[in-house]
Design an enzyme around this catalytic site. Structure first.
Site, PDB file in Angstrom:
ATOM      1  CE  LYS A  98     -49.851 -15.549  19.273  1.00  0.00           C
ATOM      2  NZ  LYS A  98     -48.467 -15.647  19.784  1.00  0.00           N
ATOM      3  CD  GLU A 120     -46.095 -22.797  19.850  1.00  0.00           C
ATOM      4  OE1 GLU A 120     -45.692 -23.526  18.934  1.00  0.00           O
ATOM      5  OE2 GLU A 120     -46.133 -21.542  19.746  1.00  0.00           O
ATOM      6  CB  SER A 386     -51.929  -8.561  19.865  1.00  0.00           C
ATOM      7  OG  SER A 386     -52.440  -8.803  21.165  1.00  0.00           O
TER       8      SER A 386
HETATM    9  C1  LIG Z   1     -54.149 -11.840  20.940  1.00  0.00           C
HETATM   10  C2  LIG Z   1     -52.812 -12.242  21.438  1.00  0.00           C
HETATM   11  N1  LIG Z   1     -51.919 -11.298  21.766  1.00  0.00           N
HETATM   12  C3  LIG Z   1     -50.715 -11.593  22.229  1.00  0.00           C
HETATM   13  C4  LIG Z   1     -50.308 -12.888  22.425  1.00  0.00           C
HETATM   14  C5  LIG Z   1     -48.961 -13.148  22.998  1.00  0.00           C
HETATM   15  O1  LIG Z   1     -48.033 -13.658  22.100  1.00  0.00           O
HETATM   16  P1  LIG Z   1     -46.840 -12.790  21.540  1.00  0.00           P
HETATM   17  O2  LIG Z   1     -46.073 -12.280  22.718  1.00  0.00           O
HETATM   18  O3  LIG Z   1     -46.053 -13.779  20.750  1.00  0.00           O
HETATM   19  O4  LIG Z   1     -47.377 -11.708  20.717  1.00  0.00           O
HETATM   20  C6  LIG Z   1     -51.192 -13.926  22.079  1.00  0.00           C
HETATM   21  C7  LIG Z   1     -50.795 -15.325  22.252  1.00  0.00           C
HETATM   22  O5  LIG Z   1     -51.523 -16.252  22.195  1.00  0.00           O
HETATM   23  C8  LIG Z   1     -52.479 -13.582  21.583  1.00  0.00           C
HETATM   24  O6  LIG Z   1     -53.359 -14.536  21.255  1.00  0.00           O
END
Ligand SMILES: Cc1ncc(COP(=O)(O)O)c(C=O)c1O
Lengths: 402, 258
Positions: A98, A120, A386
């Site tokens: 993020k 948000e 992620s």
């Molecule tokens: C670690 C992590 N991965 C994935 C996501 C999902 O978001 P996005 O689809 O925008 O990657 C989030 C959202 O809070 C997250 O914290």
């Protein structure tokens, strides 16, 4: 590192009207038009300005800790009989992908002369990443978070507060990410002049989906270089990412969108099962409509009321997907799978025990589908890890004894 | 037949009172009793809100009325059922206000056809942008003689106001301040904007809305425009009403002298 500016005439990139195929646009009330129009007319100019790029790259390197490693997961690879690499976004400062976007947007906000930031958040990762860059730049920060998420992601709420942000609970509707986003948009309507809205995913009105994708595109830019260095080929067979609104997936797919030999796999939250009534698997359950000012796929009733989704993971608990992903789904360019709460939990435990990495609940959804891909022993798979799982320890511990 | 909104402004250019209420609120079957009382006690125009799960431009009061109406079982289908035959009793112009998603899901053309058949005169869809309207939907609205009413705000540029004026029919909805509905911003701060609007000599009549809550704010707004729109204050008034007709009567008599 640089922000993708020239994207040519890819059929998967945004067009000049802000659409991906029939998805996208900016369905904002007139009260927001000046803000959105200002962004639309200025964002590409600002992003391509060399001084902006320099500042962005320096912060990504020295503050976020990029490039994030591309790690060959040996024991995971043995288990799934393929070559599995993890793109370690979990090692970024603040613990998830993020922050790539919030660094970009705070620099943009400065150039737009804004001094108040709103955001948000679902899992709290975007809220923390926003609070972090606001502290860094000395800007006022207000984060909207669903009251249910405030409960299930308590450590992140504490972090935001320590970083000086004001966290405002969203108590309407399902009290999760969708409602937090509504509240952030309402705040923006009420504060049109001094405030920039740092939207945390590749959704919302144009230009957000494209802007966020560009800031996150550093993920696939690095994967390409790192994979080439490690294997002699910049193209993996698969790129796998979880998808809430779609920012980490957009970043992981970005530089591969037009490379037909790379299979793109997006994993949605199946909740308690796609047809259980407790799911967030948008492509399977959704139809075209408008959510958060974007024409895209979303979960809704026959009467056009947006449905309250369910996922164990706060970051995937969203009834829509960004318009780029709706287009990737409709064109068949990406394959969309879903992982249930239980599959994701099992995958999180598996990664912890096999590799010594506790993943975020969201990222565990992507890992959970390794078992369902038709992998060959020489296939190269990149999974976008992620985020890290610290924020989810409560959930993990609760399920440990089951 | 000439659109009822145009008929109204042809005979009345000052002090036009438009009252907003959410359909199916406070009880599911209150839609028509509320409309009947509004006409009876002097509203010139009725704006009926079609409830939506995610009303982005609304403050808490209208949001809650929307949630309540949905819990009561209101939907676009139910609304059209309730409205069938209403033109035998109600003659003031009626506008439907709602967010684009339910209309899109219903089908824009099917929706417009049903509005025309039922006797609806105009539509307000705050999240349908002018460009999309012009590109995709304008001919459909025209075919059914439905007026699409656009919003302008204090932040809308003059060039854009003129463009909106050229695409709007019926009247322009001038939002008094950049805010969600029901915010108490000081009306005196907005007077320069009202003055500016007045000087533009727009082709459409102008009604001012957002934050109009009593006689004083109504009179101020009406002194700069053709009239004003009351929403949140009316929703608060009828929320716990035991006698809709009485409540509406006392509410309206507090705003205008009969
Ligand atoms: C670690 C992590 N991965 C994935 C996501 C999902 O978001 P996005 O689809 O925008 O990657 C989030 C959202 O809070 C997250 O914290």
């Amino acid at each position: 590192m640089d922000i993708a500016i020239n994207t040519g005439n890819s059929r998967y990139q945004v067009d000049k009207n802000g659409y991906y195929g029939r998805f996208g646009g900016a369905y904002v009330p007139e009260m927001l038009y000046p803000n959105v129009e200002e962004l639309q007319t200025k964002y590409l100019g600002i992003l391509s300005d060399p001084s902006f790029q320099q500042e962005f790259e320096a912060l990504l390197q020295d503050y976020v800790g990029r490039p994030s490693p591309l790690y060959f997961a040996k024991r995971l690879s043995e288990k799934y009989k393929a070559n599995i690499y993890l793109k370690r976004e979990d090692l970024n400062h603040t613990g998830a992908h993020k922050v790539n976007n919030t660094i970009g947007q705070i620099l943009l906000a400065k150039r737009l002369g804004k001094h108040r930031i709103i955001a948000e958040t679902g899992a709290g990762q975007h809220g923390v990443a926003t609070a972090t860059v606001c502290a860094l730049m000395g800007m006022e920060c207000v984060v909207y978070m669903g009251s249910i998420d405030i409960e299930r992601q308590a450590p992140n709420v504490a972090r935001m507060k320590m970083l000086g942000a004001t966290v405002i609970p969203a108590t309407s509707g399902s009290k999760t990410l969708k409602d937090a986003t509504n509240e952030a948009i309402r705040d923006w309507i009420n504060n049109p002049v001094d405030t920039h809205y740092i939207l945390g995913t590749a959704a919302g009105p144009h230009p957000y989906p494209d802007m966020v994708a560009r800031f996150q595109s550093v993920i696939s830019e690095e994967i390409k270089k790192q994979l080439l260095a490690k294997t002699g080929n910049a193209h993996p067979d698969y790129v796998v990412a979880c998808i809430g609104g779609g920012s980490n997936a957009a970043g992981a797919f970005f530089h591969y969108l037009d490379e037909a030999d790379v299979k793109l796999v997006a994993v949605e939250a199946g909740g308690k099962g796609v047809h259980s009534g407790f799911s967030a698997a948008t492509t399977q359950l959704g139809t075209i409509g408008i959510i958060h000012a974007s024409k895209t796929l979303l979960m809704q009733t026959n009467d056009g009321q947006i449905v309250e989704p369910h996922s164990i993971s706060a970051g995937l608990d969203y009834p829509g997907i960004g318009p780029m992903h709706a287009h990737l789904y409709e064109t068949g360019r990406a394959q969309f799978l879903s992982a249930t709460d239980d599959e994701a939990l099992a995958a999180a435990y598996e990664l912890s025990l096999l590799e010594g990495i506790i993943p975020a609940m969201e990222s565990a959804h992507a890992l959970a589908k390794l078992k369902d891909l038709p992998l060959n022993t020489d296939d190269v798979v990149v999974v976008c890890l992620s985020g890290r799982g610290d924020k989810d320890l409560d959930t993990y511990i609760r399920h440990m004894n089951k | 037949m000439q659109n009822r909104i145009d008929q109204l402004f042809a005979k009345k250019q000052h002090g036009v009172l438009n009252i907003y209420c959410t359909a199916g609120f406070p009880q599911l079957n209150d839609t028509l009793p509320v409309m009947t009382a509004l006409q009876q006690h002097g509203a010139d125009l009725i704006e009926l809100g079609m409830p939506f799960s995610d009303p982005l431009a609304d403050g808490p009061v209208i949001q809650d009325s929307s949630t309540k109406a949905l819990q009561n079982g209101m939907s676009i289908h139910t609304l059209f059922e309730q409205l069938a035959g209403f033109r035998e009793r109600i003659h003031v112009p009626v506008i439907l206000m709602g967010y684009f998603n339910p209309v899109l899901t219903y089908g824009v053309e099917a929706f417009c056809a049903k509005c025309a058949e039922t006797g609806i005169d105009g539509i307000i869809v705050p999240d349908l942008p002018m460009a999309e309207f012009e590109a995709d939907y304008k001919p459909i609205f025209e075919k059914y003689n439905l007026h699409l009413i656009f919003l302008v705000t204090p932040e809308t540029s003059e060039a854009r106001i003129r463009k909106i004026d050229s695409l709007s029919k019926g009247f322009l909805y001038a939002v008094s301040s950049s805010s969600t509905t029901g915010k108490d911003k000081d009306m005196n701060d907005q007077q320069a904007y009202f003055e500016r609007l007045k000087k533009l000599q727009l082709t459409n009549p102008v009604l001012i809305g957002f934050g109009i809550k009593d006689k004083a704010t109504f009179d101020t707004a009406a002194s700069y425009a053709n009239g004003a729109i009351i929403g949140t204050a009316f929703i608060k008034a009828i929320e716990h009403s035991k006698d809709i007709d009485k409540t509406v009567q006392s509410f309206i008599s507090g705003i205008i002298q009969q």
